[in-house]
Motif scaffolding. Structure first.
Motif, PDB file in Angstrom:
ATOM      1  N   SER A 163       0.869  -1.209  -0.074  1.00  0.00           N
ATOM      2  CA  SER A 163       0.044   0.013   0.020  1.00  0.00           C
ATOM      3  C   SER A 163       0.719   1.168  -0.126  1.00  0.00           C
ATOM      4  O   SER A 163       0.439   2.320  -0.405  1.00  0.00           O
ATOM      5  N   ASP A 204      -1.534   2.398  -4.738  1.00  0.00           N
ATOM      6  CA  ASP A 204      -2.856   2.571  -4.364  1.00  0.00           C
ATOM      7  C   ASP A 204      -4.044   1.714  -5.229  1.00  0.00           C
ATOM      8  O   ASP A 204      -4.110   2.167  -6.245  1.00  0.00           O
ATOM      9  N   LYS A 237      -7.218   1.074  -5.016  1.00  0.00           N
ATOM     10  CA  LYS A 237      -8.379   1.532  -5.131  1.00  0.00           C
ATOM     11  C   LYS A 237      -8.450   2.759  -6.132  1.00  0.00           C
ATOM     12  O   LYS A 237      -9.267   2.922  -6.893  1.00  0.00           O
ATOM     13  N   GLU A 238      -7.418   3.507  -6.131  1.00  0.00           N
ATOM     14  CA  GLU A 238      -7.606   4.549  -7.149  1.00  0.00           C
ATOM     15  C   GLU A 238      -6.577   4.473  -8.364  1.00  0.00           C
ATOM     16  O   GLU A 238      -6.563   5.382  -9.250  1.00  0.00           O
ATOM     17  N   GLU A 239      -5.940   3.181  -8.515  1.00  0.00           N
ATOM     18  CA  GLU A 239      -5.258   2.591  -9.496  1.00  0.00           C
ATOM     19  C   GLU A 239      -4.155   3.860  -9.815  1.00  0.00           C
ATOM     20  O   GLU A 239      -3.944   4.319 -10.938  1.00  0.00           O
ATOM     21  N   LYS A 240      -3.362   4.082  -8.757  1.00  0.00           N
ATOM     22  CA  LYS A 240      -2.021   5.179  -9.044  1.00  0.00           C
ATOM     23  C   LYS A 240      -0.920   4.696  -8.027  1.00  0.00           C
ATOM     24  O   LYS A 240      -1.180   4.175  -7.008  1.00  0.00           O
TER      25      LYS A 240
END
Length: 179
Positions: free
Chosen positions: A13, A17, A19-22
Motif C-alpha cells: 500500500s 493504491d 483503489k485509485e489505481e495510481k
C-alpha cells in the motif's frame, strides 16, 4: 503477494493504491519498468530447430500466461500491419509504374511483382498466427518453480555456521595473543 485460492494479487500500500489505481510514492520510469520486465522475460531460440520459447516469470501463473499470450499476439499484429503497409505501398507503386510504361515485357514483370505483393497482402490479412505460430500453448503451471526455500535454508544455515566458526576462531586467536 498472490493469493492462490482467490487468484488475487495484492500490492504494498505504500507503493501502489489499488483503489485509485495510481502510484503512491513515485511513478517508475520507463527505463525502470523496462529493466524489471526484461528481468522476468526469457526468450530462447533452439539453434537446431529454430523454435522460439517465450516465458514470463511472475508471482501469479495466470499473469504469466496472459503476458505470454499478449506478447505473441502483439508481435503478430505489429508485423502483420507493417507487412500490409509495405505491400499496399508496393502495389500502389507498381500500379503507377504499370500505367506509365508501354513496353510489354516490363508490364509482364510488373504484373508478376504485383501478383506477389497481392499474395503477401492476402496472407497478412488472413493468417492470425502471422509471425509466430503457437505450437505449445502457454499453460498455467501447477507447481511453483522457485525460489526453493529448502535450499535457501540449508545454504543460509551452512553460511551462518561457517561465519560463526570463523568468528569464534578469530576471537580465540585474539585471546591467545593477549595472554
Amino acid at each position: 503477494k498472490w493469493d492462490k485460492n482467490q487468484d488475487i494479487i495484492t500490492y504494498k500500500s505504500n507503493l501502489y493504491d489499488i483503489k485509485e489505481e495510481k502510484w503512491v510514492d513515485k511513478i517508475p520510469s520507463k527505463q525502470m519498468s523496462y529493466d524489471q520486465f526484461r528481468s522476468i522475460l526469457q526468450i530462447d531460440e533452439d539453434d537446431k530447430t529454430g523454435f522460439i520459447t517465450i516465458s514470463v516469470k511472475h508471482i501469479s501463473p495466470n499473469v504469466s500466461k496472459k503476458w505470454v499470450d499478449l506478447i505473441i499476439y502483439n508481435i503478430n499484429e505489429s508485423m502483420r500491419e507493417l507487412d500490409k503497409e509495405i505491400a499496399k505501398s508496393s502495389i500502389e507503386f507498381l500500379n503507377d509504374s504499370s500505367k506509365s510504361t508501354s513496353v510489354q515485357s516490363v508490364r509482364e514483370a510488373i504484373s508478376s511483382l504485383l501478383e506477389t505483393q497481392m499474395q503477401k497482402l492476402m496472407l497478412a490479412s488472413s493468417d492470425e498466427a502471422y509471425v509466430f505460430k503457437i505450437i505449445d500453448s502457454p499453460i498455467v503451471p501447477e507447481k511453483k518453480s522457485g525460489p526453493n526455500r529448502m535450499l535457501i535454508c540449508i545454504f543460509g544455515t551452512l553460511i551462518g555456521a561457517i561465519f560463526s566458526i570463523m568468528a569464534v576462531l578469530i576471537m580465540h586467536a585474539r585471546e591467545l595473543e593477549e595472554t
